[in-house]
Design a protein around this motif. Sequence first.
Motif, PDB file in Angstrom:
ATOM      1  N   GLN A   1      40.006  38.639  37.729  1.00 35.52           N
ATOM      2  CA  GLN A   1      41.208  37.806  37.674  1.00 35.52           C
ATOM      3  C   GLN A   1      40.933  36.507  36.929  1.00 35.52           C
ATOM      4  OE1 GLN A   1      42.322  37.356  41.768  1.00 35.52           O
ATOM      5  NE2 GLN A   1      43.387  39.320  41.859  1.00 35.52           N
ATOM      6  N   VAL A   2      39.802  35.884  37.203  1.00 35.56           N
ATOM      7  CA  VAL A   2      39.447  34.638  36.522  1.00 35.56           C
ATOM      8  C   VAL A   2      39.256  34.901  35.034  1.00 35.56           C
ATOM      9  CG1 VAL A   2      37.664  32.872  36.300  1.00 35.56           C
ATOM     10  CG2 VAL A   2      38.488  33.537  38.559  1.00 35.56           C
ATOM     11  N   ARG A   3      38.585  36.002  34.700  1.00 33.67           N
ATOM     12  CA  ARG A   3      38.359  36.349  33.295  1.00 33.67           C
ATOM     13  C   ARG A   3      39.690  36.552  32.568  1.00 33.67           C
ATOM     14  NH1 ARG A   3      35.294  40.658  34.018  1.00 33.67           N
ATOM     15  NH2 ARG A   3      33.420  39.386  34.211  1.00 33.67           N
ATOM     16  N   GLN A   4      40.627  37.260  33.213  1.00 35.78           N
ATOM     17  CA  GLN A   4      41.933  37.489  32.603  1.00 35.78           C
ATOM     18  C   GLN A   4      42.699  36.187  32.420  1.00 35.78           C
ATOM     19  OE1 GLN A   4      43.723  40.358  35.198  1.00 35.78           O
ATOM     20  NE2 GLN A   4      42.716  42.101  34.231  1.00 35.78           N
ATOM     21  N   GLN A   5      42.639  35.311  33.409  1.00 39.85           N
ATOM     22  CA  GLN A   5      43.331  34.033  33.295  1.00 39.85           C
ATOM     23  C   GLN A   5      42.734  33.189  32.173  1.00 39.85           C
ATOM     24  OE1 GLN A   5      43.084  32.306  37.186  1.00 39.85           O
ATOM     25  NE2 GLN A   5      44.745  33.540  38.013  1.00 39.85           N
ATOM     26  N   MET A   6      41.420  33.174  32.060  1.00 34.00           N
ATOM     27  CA  MET A   6      40.776  32.399  31.001  1.00 34.00           C
ATOM     28  C   MET A   6      41.117  32.965  29.623  1.00 34.00           C
ATOM     29  SD  MET A   6      39.295  29.811  32.207  1.00 34.00           S
ATOM     30  CE  MET A   6      38.395  29.330  30.750  1.00 34.00           C
ATOM     31  N   GLU A   7      41.126  34.292  29.498  1.00 31.78           N
ATOM     32  CA  GLU A   7      41.483  34.898  28.219  1.00 31.78           C
ATOM     33  C   GLU A   7      42.930  34.573  27.855  1.00 31.78           C
ATOM     34  OE1 GLU A   7      40.590  39.030  28.649  1.00 31.78           O
ATOM     35  OE2 GLU A   7      38.429  38.721  28.428  1.00 31.78           O
ATOM     36  N   GLY A   8      43.817  34.582  28.843  1.00 32.91           N
ATOM     37  CA  GLY A   8      45.210  34.232  28.591  1.00 32.91           C
ATOM     38  C   GLY A   8      45.354  32.787  28.158  1.00 32.91           C
ATOM     39  N   LEU A   9      44.590  31.902  28.782  1.00 33.96           N
ATOM     40  CA  LEU A   9      44.656  30.492  28.394  1.00 33.96           C
ATOM     41  C   LEU A   9      44.071  30.271  27.003  1.00 33.96           C
ATOM     42  CD1 LEU A   9      43.639  28.786  31.757  1.00 33.96           C
ATOM     43  CD2 LEU A   9      45.887  28.792  30.678  1.00 33.96           C
TER      44      LEU A   9
END
Length: 83
Positions: free
Chosen positions: A63-71
Motif C-alpha cells: 500500500q505504501v509503495r502504491q501510494q508513493m508511486e501515485g504521488l
Amino acid sequence: MRAVFGLVGLVVALAIVGVLAKKQLAATRAPVSSLQLPAAPGGAAAPAPADSVRAQGQQVQQQVRQQMEGLMQQARPMPDDPK
C-alpha cells in the motif's frame, strides 16, 4: 491583577495542550481496521499465525509503495517566473 490573568492564561493553555495530547495518543492506539483479521467461524478468537502477520506487513508495504508511486506520477506545478 495582571499576574492573575497571566496565571489563568497559562493554566488554560496547559489544559488545551493536555486535551490535544490525550486525543493524539488515543488516536495512535486505535486499531487499524484494514489490518484486522477476519473473525473466526463460531465467534472464537483464533491467535494470529506468523504467516498472517507477515502477509499483513507485506500488504502495508504494498500500500505504501502504491501510494508513493501515485504521488511520484503527479505533475509538479511550474513556477511562473518569466526570464
